[in-house]
Scaffold this active site. Structure first.
Site, PDB file in Angstrom:
ATOM      1  N   SER A 110       0.956  -1.475  -0.021  1.00 59.33           N
ATOM      2  CA  SER A 110      -0.108   0.019   0.105  1.00 59.33           C
ATOM      3  C   SER A 110       0.656   1.017   0.094  1.00 59.33           C
ATOM      4  CB  SER A 110      -0.490  -0.093   1.323  1.00 59.33           C
ATOM      5  OG  SER A 110      -1.911   0.811   1.339  1.00 59.33           O
ATOM      6  N   HIS A 133      -2.426  -1.377  -4.345  1.00 61.63           N
ATOM      7  CA  HIS A 133      -4.111  -1.441  -4.161  1.00 61.63           C
ATOM      8  C   HIS A 133      -4.829   0.400  -4.153  1.00 61.63           C
ATOM      9  CE1 HIS A 133      -4.468  -1.793   0.316  1.00 61.63           C
ATOM     10  NE2 HIS A 133      -3.917  -0.739   0.295  1.00 61.63           N
TER      11      HIS A 133
END
EC number: 3.4.21.92
Length: 197
Positions: free
Chosen positions: A96, A121
């Site tokens: 992330s 993501h």
């Protein structure tokens, strides 16, 4: 508990916490989720190291599951604002916002240890309140998603459409796959580590 390092000098022994000792070598270690406190500490360290020597590289080691987008963007912007190049190294996991910061290193100086994992993501968020409040939050998360995707496209050389597809869900990569993707520039192996020491 933070480990202590004891050094011998002409004036006797001196004890340092490990992070202060690493900072003397221009190494910053991100080994936890990105929060306001963590981001403020890293930004302060980056600014301090720039003031110490604006020409010498800074090394950011990352083992982080991600965290706050806004706080991570503060680190990202500071990395790009300061004069020294910031070399990034993934050790374990850069997921992330951790992966975003890994990709934010200076081109040619973004690396990973061989068995690390990297995951990108879309940003996560939640909203509550009245319909208008939820709409405001939804618009903000869409803006952030677009902004992060555009930066990743620029940093990796991938088309924006591919970044959008890949970040729709958790997208995991090995270190060598991250090189092919353009997220990092090379995988560090044991031999390369010894050669630079």
């Amino acid at each position: 508990m933070i480990p202590i390092v004891v050094e011998e000098s002409g004036r006797g022994e001196r004890a340092f916490d490990i992070y202060s000792r690493l900072l003397r070598e221009r190494i910053i270690f991100l080994g936890e989720p990105v929060t306001s406190d963590v981001a403020n500490r890293i930004v302060a360290q980056l600014l301090f190291l720039e003031a110490e020597d604006p020409e010498k590289d800074i090394y950011l080691y990352i083992n982080s599951p991600g965290g706050s987008v806004y706080d991570g963007l503060g680190i990202f912007d500071t990395m790009n604002h300061i004069r020294p190049d910031v070399s990034t190294v993934c050790v374990g996991l850069a997921a992330s916002m951790g992966a975003f910061l890994l990709a934010a290193g200076a081109k040619g100086k973004r690396t990973s240890l061989a068995h690390s994992r990297i995951m990108i993501h879309q940003p996560l968020g939640g909203a509550q309140g009245q319909a208008k409040d939820i709409e405001i939050q939804a618009n903000e998360i869409l803006y952030i998603k677009q902004n992060l995707n555009e930066v990743l496209a620029e940093r990796t050389g991938q088309p924006l459409s591919r970044i959008e597809d890949d970040t729709d869900r958790d997208f995991f990569m090995s270190a060598s796959e991250a090189v092919e993707y353009g997220l990092i520039d090379r995988v560090i192996d044991r031999r390369a580590l010894k050669a630079t020491a």
